[in-house]
Design a protein around this motif. Structure first.
Motif, mmCIF file in Angstrom:
data_model
loop_
_atom_site.group_PDB
_atom_site.id
_atom_site.type_symbol
_atom_site.label_atom_id
_atom_site.label_comp_id
_atom_site.label_asym_id
_atom_site.label_seq_id
_atom_site.Cartn_x
_atom_site.Cartn_y
_atom_site.Cartn_z
ATOM 1 N N ASN A 278 0.844 -1.149 -0.043
ATOM 2 C CA ASN A 278 -0.126 0.014 -0.041
ATOM 3 C C ASN A 278 0.938 1.232 0.281
ATOM 4 O O ASN A 278 2.199 0.946 0.084
ATOM 5 C CB ASN A 278 -0.961 0.141 1.274
ATOM 6 N N THR A 279 0.171 2.362 -0.094
ATOM 7 C CA THR A 279 1.142 3.580 -0.174
ATOM 8 C C THR A 279 0.973 4.048 1.401
ATOM 9 O O THR A 279 0.310 3.427 2.088
ATOM 10 C CB THR A 279 0.591 4.801 -0.624
ATOM 11 N N ILE A 280 1.873 4.782 1.743
ATOM 12 C CA ILE A 280 2.199 5.036 3.307
ATOM 13 C C ILE A 280 1.385 6.142 3.767
ATOM 14 O O ILE A 280 1.475 7.245 3.892
ATOM 15 C CB ILE A 280 3.724 5.459 3.487
ATOM 16 N N ASP A 281 -0.064 5.732 3.709
ATOM 17 C CA ASP A 281 -1.191 6.821 4.092
ATOM 18 C C ASP A 281 -1.576 6.235 5.360
ATOM 19 O O ASP A 281 -2.616 6.851 5.597
ATOM 20 C CB ASP A 281 -2.090 6.955 2.996
ATOM 21 N N SER A 282 -1.203 5.398 6.205
ATOM 22 C CA SER A 282 -1.960 5.020 7.351
ATOM 23 C C SER A 282 -1.298 6.136 8.470
ATOM 24 O O SER A 282 -0.401 6.902 8.259
ATOM 25 C CB SER A 282 -1.277 3.680 7.780
ATOM 26 N N PHE A 313 9.228 -4.217 11.878
ATOM 27 C CA PHE A 313 9.248 -3.337 10.651
ATOM 28 C C PHE A 313 7.921 -3.039 9.871
ATOM 29 O O PHE A 313 7.456 -2.255 9.294
ATOM 30 C CB PHE A 313 10.489 -3.576 9.481
ATOM 31 N N SER A 314 7.012 -4.262 10.165
ATOM 32 C CA SER A 314 5.715 -4.014 9.563
ATOM 33 C C SER A 314 4.696 -3.246 10.210
ATOM 34 O O SER A 314 3.540 -3.155 9.697
ATOM 35 C CB SER A 314 5.270 -5.706 9.328
ATOM 36 N N ARG A 315 4.939 -2.994 11.525
ATOM 37 C CA ARG A 315 3.856 -2.403 12.471
ATOM 38 C C ARG A 315 4.562 -0.770 12.899
ATOM 39 O O ARG A 315 3.573 -0.048 13.640
ATOM 40 C CB ARG A 315 3.798 -2.852 13.522
ATOM 41 N N PRO A 531 -5.403 14.179 4.623
ATOM 42 C CA PRO A 531 -6.742 14.821 5.060
ATOM 43 C C PRO A 531 -6.712 15.585 6.338
ATOM 44 O O PRO A 531 -5.763 15.653 6.888
ATOM 45 C CB PRO A 531 -7.481 13.385 5.613
ATOM 46 N N SER A 532 -7.553 16.800 6.351
ATOM 47 C CA SER A 532 -7.405 17.621 7.310
ATOM 48 C C SER A 532 -7.232 16.932 8.845
ATOM 49 O O SER A 532 -8.002 16.000 9.096
ATOM 50 C CB SER A 532 -8.509 18.400 7.203
ATOM 51 N N PRO A 533 -6.297 17.601 9.374
ATOM 52 C CA PRO A 533 -6.332 17.014 10.889
ATOM 53 C C PRO A 533 -7.448 17.468 11.665
ATOM 54 O O PRO A 533 -8.537 18.485 11.331
ATOM 55 C CB PRO A 533 -5.169 17.855 11.628
#
Ligand SMILES: C[S@@+](CC[C@H](N)C(=O)[O-])C[C@H]1O[C@@H](n2cnc3c(N)ncnc32)[C@H](O)[C@@H]1O
Length: 542
Positions: A278-282, A313-315, A531-533
């Motif tokens: 996935n892209t790093i958007d978490s 590294f996965s978390r 996304p807006s905070p």
């Protein structure tokens, strides 16, 4: 040497991050490029001698900027056409290449293989060689090292089979030569020819049948032979301890397990290869990943700036490309300073600062990062210097930081300071309004009553003037001007036309002791790309 339009495969090879790496930081009339190791490898494989660089910044026809000679991996620079200060996207348009590298092409039968069969790569090729008396072997090998054959795991000095049987048997050896450099006795350069003559060695070229195996091929050569012709075989990865972390493209996915296996084979110490899914958007900035080859142990052990870290590294978030930035910021701190790390991750600023004698308060919202942050403090024996928190950044600023700040400001002087580090580039600038009116109601000790905290806040920018962009966004959130009282540092180019920046400034007195203003959310203009905070709720949370 011939000039030709770049085959699609080369253009794809020299894509992000190399296009990013080709990004200039030059003045008005010079282009500077970092020739990364990977770009150098691509150039080496295709025997690229120079690159024609163009800009498409205006979304118009590409404009020729420069022709750059490619050498060893190093910073190269050359004059550019035109006078634009900044270019968004650079394309490699064409290259100057030497003739084909046929020798190193593995057998055609391996094309399309999805399960790695190493034996299928074995083939016999004919290479040039020179016969050398053993008594001068070392000196000749040294003199001819530039034209000698160089392949991983391959001996370049071999027995001379034609020696057998007569009384001079064993008195000669063969030095295998690079067919790209040597075709005939005339191919030797003046120094090589002089060395041969001086030591009484005949420059006559022989032909030697050599068995090349999978072991003698580089990973790109294996993948180029397997993947469909003309497709990008990019095999770059980030290394995090024993884990090689790849970002494969769609067309590479049918070969993903083979690619993983090849990367593991060719990179000693790599025992696990993962692909980002996935892209790093978490929220926690970690990747979802799939194991392509090797063990599935995701607990990495790494060393950065002399400090050991362990984490899953996965978390959690970990980026090996930030080590210079971690060191840069911590080098600004002095023993005895107090540091608040608002988005600490597993501790690359916090643990390093504690090791250098600072008192550190480190926070991360991700419970897994918080766990490894504590683990790393213990691992590096700095538990007594580092207090950790598992809070939202805004709550950390308005809670633990706010509680300690008045005393720390009173105590601070020219020899001890308070620093606040905020490295969440997609959002950190938006958190700055948490400081507005943070000490409202406290007695302002005035300019002689202590030193105000110094902030180091990170932000991404896609604007043409990233320095100005991040500064304006910081000012907007603080509600005051920082002009003339801040420094803006470019951390790195994260993608074509996307910079990571760091704004450093001393928190203005009027912001800290002024009114706590609720900042109206601007309509999202996309500049933070996130996304807006949450709308700040100062009154409730303080
Ligand atoms: C870009 S990473 C930086 C980590 C570390 N400082 C470094 O330099 O490698 C940002 C960190 O912020 C954490 N984070 C994300 N949102 C947060 C929030 N609202 N409050 C506190 N931490 C947050 C993430 O879990 C992640 O560890």
């Amino acid at each position: 040497m011939t000039q030709r339009n770049v085959p699609a495969s080369i253009v794809d090879d020299v894509t992000f991050p190399e296009r990013g790496a080709l990004l200039e930081r030059g003045g008005a009339s010079r282009l500077k490029m970092t020739c990364t190791k990977r770009l150098a490898r691509v150039c080496c494989r295709w025997n690229v001698k120079s690159i024609v660089v163009t800009s498409t910044v205006m979304k118009s026809v590409p404009r020729l900027l420069a022709v750059v000679d490619v050498g060893v991996p190093r910073l190269v620079s050359c004059p550019i056409a035109g006078s634009r200060k900044r270019f968004s996207v650079l394309h490699v348009l064409s290259v100057m290449t030497d003739p084909d590298l046929g020798l190193y092409r593995p057998p055609a039968a391996v094309r399309g293989m999805t399960v790695l069969e190493r034996d299928a790569f074995t083939q016999t090729v004919v290479v040039p060689a020179i016969r050398i008396p053993t008594r001068v072997l070392n000196r000749i090998v040294k003199s001819l090292k530039k034209v000698a054959l160089q392949r991983p795991g391959l001996k370049r000095v071999v027995d001379d089979d034609t020696d057998g049987g007569n009384e001079t048997a064993g008195e000669h050896r063969l030095l295998l030569l690079d067919p790209q450099s040597v075709e005939s006795a005339e191919s030797f350069g003046p120094e090589e020819a002089a060395a041969l003559k001086g030591l009484g060695v005949e420059p006559a070229i022989r032909h030697y049948s050599l068995q090349l195996t999978y072991e003698n091929l580089k990973s790109e050569e294996v993948l180029r032979a397997v993947l469909p012709e003309g497709q990008d075989v990019t095999s770059g990865f980030s290394r995090v301890g024993h884990i090689a972390h790849m970002n494969l493209r769609d067309h590479q996915l049918p070969y993903k397990n083979l690619i993983g296996q090849v990367i593991m084979d060719k990179n000693p110490g790599v025992t696990c290869v993962v692909n980002k899914t996935n892209t790093i958007d978490s929220t926690y900035r970690n990747f979802q990943m799939e194991v392509l080859a090797g063990e599935s142990n995701m607990v990495a052990k790494v060393k950065e700036n002399g400090v050991s870290y362990e984490f899953d590294f996965s978390r959690v978030y970990w980026n090996p490309r930030l080590s210079t930035e971690h060191e840069r910021v911590v080098s600004l701190l002095r023993r005895g300073d107090v540091v608040f790390d608002v988005f600490a991750g597993v501790g690359p600023f916090a643990v390093l600062a504690a090791r250098r004698g600072c008192s550190v308060f480190a926070n991360d919202l991700n419970p897994e990062s918080y766990k490894w942050l504590q683990h790393n403090a213990k691992l590096n024996k700095v538990e007594s210097k580092l207090t950790s928190f598992n809070l939202d950044g805004r709550e950390f600023v308005q809670g633990p930081l706010r509680e300690r700040l008045p005393d720390l400001i009173k105590r601070s002087d020219s020899s001890s300071a308070v620093h606040v580090i905020m490295n969440l580039p997609a959002l950190a600038l938006d958190f700055l309004d948490a400081f507005r009116g943070l000490l409202k109601g406290e007695r302002d000790p005035g300019p002689d009553g202590g030193v105000l905290p110094r902030l180091h806040v990170y932000g991404f920018s896609k604007e043409d003037e990233p320095e100005r962009d991040v500064l304006e966004r910081a000012e907007l959130r603080l509600g005051t001007s920082l002009k003339g009282r801040c420094e803006v540092h470019t951390v790195r180019n994260v993608a074509p036309n996307k910079e990571m920046m760091c704004v450093s400034f001393s928190m203005p007195r009027d912001v800290l002791y002024g009114p706590d203003v609720v900042v109206e959310e601007k309509e999202d203009d996309g500049r933070s790309e996130e996304p807006s905070p949450k709308r700040p709720k100062h009154a409730e949370t303080r």
